[in-house]
Scaffold this motif. Structure first.
Motif, mmCIF file in Angstrom:
data_model
loop_
_atom_site.group_PDB
_atom_site.id
_atom_site.type_symbol
_atom_site.label_atom_id
_atom_site.label_comp_id
_atom_site.label_asym_id
_atom_site.label_seq_id
_atom_site.Cartn_x
_atom_site.Cartn_y
_atom_site.Cartn_z
ATOM 1 N N UNK A 152 0.632 8.289 -5.367
ATOM 2 C CA UNK A 152 0.097 7.608 -6.538
ATOM 3 C C UNK A 152 0.486 6.138 -6.416
ATOM 4 N N UNK A 153 -0.514 5.264 -6.265
ATOM 5 C CA UNK A 153 -0.249 3.840 -6.070
ATOM 6 C C UNK A 153 0.805 3.600 -4.994
ATOM 7 N N UNK A 154 0.671 4.303 -3.889
ATOM 8 C CA UNK A 154 1.544 4.059 -2.753
ATOM 9 C C UNK A 154 2.906 4.712 -2.841
ATOM 10 N N UNK A 210 0.835 -1.209 0.000
ATOM 11 C CA UNK A 210 0.000 0.000 0.000
ATOM 12 C C UNK A 210 0.869 1.259 0.000
ATOM 13 N N UNK A 211 2.095 1.131 0.512
ATOM 14 C CA UNK A 211 3.048 2.250 0.481
ATOM 15 C C UNK A 211 4.396 1.697 0.056
ATOM 16 N N UNK A 212 5.067 2.417 -0.823
ATOM 17 C CA UNK A 212 6.369 1.943 -1.288
ATOM 18 C C UNK A 212 7.394 3.061 -1.228
ATOM 19 N N UNK A 213 8.323 2.893 -0.293
ATOM 20 C CA UNK A 213 9.477 3.774 -0.200
ATOM 21 C C UNK A 213 9.080 5.258 -0.174
ATOM 22 N N UNK A 214 8.203 5.579 0.751
ATOM 23 C CA UNK A 214 7.706 6.954 0.873
ATOM 24 C C UNK A 214 8.616 7.759 1.798
ATOM 25 N N UNK A 215 9.094 8.895 1.302
ATOM 26 C CA UNK A 215 9.950 9.768 2.108
ATOM 27 C C UNK A 215 9.568 11.229 1.907
ATOM 28 N N UNK A 216 9.457 11.965 2.978
ATOM 29 C CA UNK A 216 9.357 13.419 2.918
ATOM 30 C C UNK A 216 9.427 13.977 4.327
ATOM 31 N N UNK A 217 9.579 15.271 4.418
ATOM 32 C CA UNK A 217 9.606 15.920 5.718
ATOM 33 C C UNK A 217 8.485 16.939 5.806
ATOM 34 N N UNK A 218 7.937 17.069 6.997
ATOM 35 C CA UNK A 218 6.910 18.080 7.221
ATOM 36 C C UNK A 218 7.492 19.133 8.151
ATOM 37 N N UNK A 222 -0.498 18.798 3.206
ATOM 38 C CA UNK A 222 -1.611 18.075 2.600
ATOM 39 C C UNK A 222 -1.156 16.762 1.995
ATOM 40 N N UNK A 223 -2.041 15.764 2.058
ATOM 41 C CA UNK A 223 -1.804 14.497 1.363
ATOM 42 C C UNK A 223 -2.941 14.321 0.375
ATOM 43 N N UNK A 224 -2.592 14.232 -0.913
ATOM 44 C CA UNK A 224 -3.636 14.039 -1.908
ATOM 45 C C UNK A 224 -3.302 12.831 -2.770
ATOM 46 N N UNK A 225 -4.266 12.395 -3.538
ATOM 47 C CA UNK A 225 -4.088 11.230 -4.404
ATOM 48 C C UNK A 225 -5.422 10.535 -4.605
ATOM 49 N N UNK A 226 -5.466 9.707 -5.622
ATOM 50 C CA UNK A 226 -6.694 8.986 -5.940
ATOM 51 C C UNK A 226 -7.068 8.045 -4.796
ATOM 52 N N UNK A 227 -8.291 7.569 -4.841
ATOM 53 C CA UNK A 227 -8.708 6.567 -3.867
ATOM 54 C C UNK A 227 -7.782 5.364 -3.934
ATOM 55 N N UNK A 228 -7.397 4.873 -2.768
ATOM 56 C CA UNK A 228 -6.562 3.683 -2.727
ATOM 57 C C UNK A 228 -5.091 3.960 -2.926
ATOM 58 N N UNK A 229 -4.710 5.225 -2.977
ATOM 59 C CA UNK A 229 -3.302 5.548 -3.219
ATOM 60 C C UNK A 229 -2.455 5.432 -1.953
ATOM 61 N N UNK A 230 -3.095 5.244 -0.796
ATOM 62 C CA UNK A 230 -2.334 4.993 0.430
ATOM 63 C C UNK A 230 -2.340 6.125 1.440
ATOM 64 N N UNK A 231 -3.162 7.128 1.232
ATOM 65 C CA UNK A 231 -3.179 8.304 2.117
ATOM 66 C C UNK A 231 -3.543 7.923 3.556
ATOM 67 N N UNK A 232 -4.648 7.179 3.704
ATOM 68 C CA UNK A 232 -5.087 6.811 5.046
ATOM 69 C C UNK A 232 -4.083 5.888 5.714
ATOM 70 N N UNK A 233 -3.519 4.989 4.918
ATOM 71 C CA UNK A 233 -2.513 4.073 5.455
ATOM 72 C C UNK A 233 -1.317 4.859 5.995
ATOM 73 N N UNK A 234 -0.888 5.848 5.247
ATOM 74 C CA UNK A 234 0.250 6.659 5.675
ATOM 75 C C UNK A 234 -0.075 7.437 6.947
#
Ligand SMILES: Nc1ncnc2c1ncn2[C@@H]1O[C@H](COP(=O)(O)OP(=O)(O)O)[C@@H](O)[C@H]1O
Ligand SMILES: [Mg+2]
Length: 406
Positions: A221-223, A42-50, A57-69
Motif C-alpha cells: 500500500x503506497x510502497x 515507490x517502496x519504503x522499508x519493505x521486508x518479508x521472507x518468501x 503473491x504480491x497484491x495492492x492497488x495500482x501504483x503501490x510498488x508491486x512491479x518495482x519490487x
C-alpha cells in the motif's frame, strides 16, 4: 520450515521525477537544481521472507510498488536502501514484451530471451520445440514478434521463462492477458514448479487466482507492506478494504479464530439424497452439516452459517438463535443440520462461513471463514439475473376498453 528462498530486508526504492522541462533556463537557475527534481519513494522499508517451495503473491492497488519490487528482486532495479537475497536461479516474466526485440522473429527472440535468462544455447535448442508448443505458436514462430498480439507475446515470454527451469520464478500481472486455456496451462506449470520445490512470486489483480495459487501474500500500500500472511487472510482483508462501501458486519475476515471451547470440525454440503457434494441445483433440497465438538461445557451456544459470493457479498446468514433452537448447554460431539427444502440460490459459486458463538453472538468460540466452497447449477426456477430466486410471480392485467392485444 525450510530456508527462505527470498529475503527482502528494509528495501526502499526512490525514483527521481524531472519536472518542468520547458521552464526557462533563468527560472531554473534561480530556483536551483532541487526544485526541478522531485523525489518519489515507490517502496519504503519493505521486508518479508518468501519460504522456499512456496507461491507468494504480491497484491495492492495500482501504483503501490508491486512491479518495482519485482524488478528489484530480478536485479533490474537497485534499491536505495536495504537488500534482497535470492537463492538459486531466477527467471522473470515482467512487463509485456520485456526482453523481446520487435523486429526479430519469435524463433530469434526465444534464443535471445533464453540467453538473457541464462539458458545455454544447446539447452535452448533441446527445449525449443517444447517452448514453442507450450506457447501454441508453431505457425507464427518465424514471424517478427511486432506482429504478435499481446496474448502471443505473453505466451512466448512465459514459455521461455519457465523452460529456463528456474529456482525462483517472478511473474508480473501480464499473465492475465492470456486466454483461459493458457491460464490453465500456466496454473498447471505453477503446480508443477511448486511440487519440485521451486518458488514463485506472482503479482496479480485476480484475487481468485491469488487465492488459489498462492500460499502467502504481501499486500503493498503506497510502497509499504500493509500485511503479510496466509493468502486467504490477506485476500479477505484486501477485498474487504477495497470494497469500502460494503460493510461485512465488522468482522475482519480471515481463516479461523475464536476462543476454542467449541469447534466446528468439518462442514459438509449434502444433496437431496444425503450425499456429500460440492455442487447443487437451484430449487433442490440441500443441507449444510456442521460437525461440532465441545471440549468443555458451554451454555447457550449459537450455531451460525453465512453464505457469501466470491467477492464477499453475504447472501444469507441464518443462526440457531434466530430459529429459536438454542440448547441450554452442550458438551461433546455431534452435528447440526441446516436444511433447505428448496435451495433458492441462482447459479454461481459461493463460500460458506460457519461459527459457534455465545448467546449474545458477540463472542465466537470458533469462527471458520470460507470453510466450504460450492457451485450452484441451473435448476428450477430458471432465472438469468441475480443471486437468489425470491419466488416472485408475474401477472399481467389489461386496462378495460383496450382493444389491441399483441
Ligand atoms: N521508472 C520510474 N520512474 C518514475 N516513477 C516510477 C518508475 N517506475 C514506477 N514508478 C512509480 O512508482 C510507483 C509504483 O509503480 P509500480 O511499481 O509500477 O506499481 P504497481 O506495479 O503496483 O502498479 C508508481 O507511482 C509509479 O508511477
Ligand atoms: Mg505493475
Amino acid at each position: 520450515m525450510s530456508e527462505p528462498s527470498i529475503v527482502v530486508e528494509g528495501v526502499s526504492k526512490r525514483f527521481r521525477l524531472y519536472h518542468e522541462r520547458n521552464q526557462s533556463l533563468k527560472v531554473a537557475l534561480l530556483r536551483g537544481r532541487r526544485a526541478v527534481v522531485d523525489e518519489f519513494w515507490a517502496l519504503r522499508d519493505v521486508s518479508f521472507e518468501v519460504p522456499q517451495g512456496s507461491s507468494f503473491g504480491l497484491i495492492g492497488e495500482n501504483g503501490s510498488g508491486k512491479s518495482t519490487l519485482l524488478k528489484c528482486m530480478a536485479r533490474i532495479l537497485r534499491p536505495e536502501t536495504g537488500s534482497i537475497s535470492v537463492v538459486g536461479k531466477v527467471s522473470a516474466l515482467l512487463e509485456l514484451g520485456a526482453g523481446f526485440h520487435p523486429e526479430l522473429s519469435g524463433r530469434e527472440n526465444v534464443f535471445l530471451n533464453g540467453a538473457i535468462l541464462g539458458l545455454p544455447q544447446k539447452e535452448l535448442q533441446r527445449k525449443f520445440d517444447e517452448i514453442v508448443a507450450f506457447a501454441g505458436l508453431e505457425q507464427f514462430i518465424d514471424q517478427p514478434v511486432k506482429n504478435y498480439s499481446s496474448g502471443m507475446y505473453v505466451r512466448l515470454g512465459f514459455s521461455v521463462a519457465i523452460n529456463v527451469d528456474p529456482d525462483v520464478l517472478l511473474v508480473d500481472e501480464v499473465l492475465a492477458v492470456g486466454d483461459e486455456v493458457f491460464q490453465r496451462k500456466c496454473n498447471e506449470k505453477f503446480a508443477d514448479l511448486k511440487s519440485r520445490g521451486k518458488t514463485i512470486v506472482l503479482v496479480s489483480h485476480a484475487m481468485t487466482s491469488v487465492h488459489n495459487i498462492c500460499d502467502r501474500v504481501a499486500w503493498l500500500d503506497h510502497g509499504q507492506v500493509k500485511m503479510v500472511d496466509a493468502a486467504r487472510k490477506v485476500v479477505d482483508e484486501y477485498v474487504g478494504a477495497v470494497q469500502v462501501d460494503r460493510t461485512v458486519d465488522g468482522e475482519d475476515g480471515g481463516e479461523r479464530w475464536g476462543s476454542g471451547e467449541a469447534r466446528v470440525e468439518t462442514v459438509e454440503l449434502l444433496d437431496a439424497n444425503g450425499s456429500s457434494v460440492s455442487r447443487i441445483r437451484t430449487g433442490e433440497a440441500a443441507t449444510i452439516r456442521l460437525h461440532y465438538r465441545f471440549h468443555e461445557p458451554v451454555d447457550k451456544p449459537v450455531f451460525a452459517v453465512t453464505i457469501q459470493t466470491l467477492d464477499g457479498t453475504h447472501v444469507s446468514g441464518p443462526t440457531t438463535r434466530d430459529a429459536d433452537q438454542v440448547p441450554d448447554r452442550l458438551l461433546g460431539a455431534g452435528y447440526v443440520d441446516l436444511t433447505f427444502d428448496r435451495m433458492m440460490l441462482l447459479p454461481g459459486t459461493f463460500d460458506i462461513n460457519v461459527s459457534i458463538q455465545d448467546y449474545s453472538c458477540l463472542h465466537p468460540y470458533d469462527f471458520r471463514h470460507k470453510v466450504l466452497r460450492f457451485d450452484v447449477e441451473p435448476g428450477e426456477p430458471h432465472e438469468s439475473f441475480g443471486l437468489v430466486a425470491l419466488g416472485g410471480r408475474w401477472a399481467r392485467t389489461e386496462d378495460t376498453g383496450t382493444e389491441e392485444t399483441t
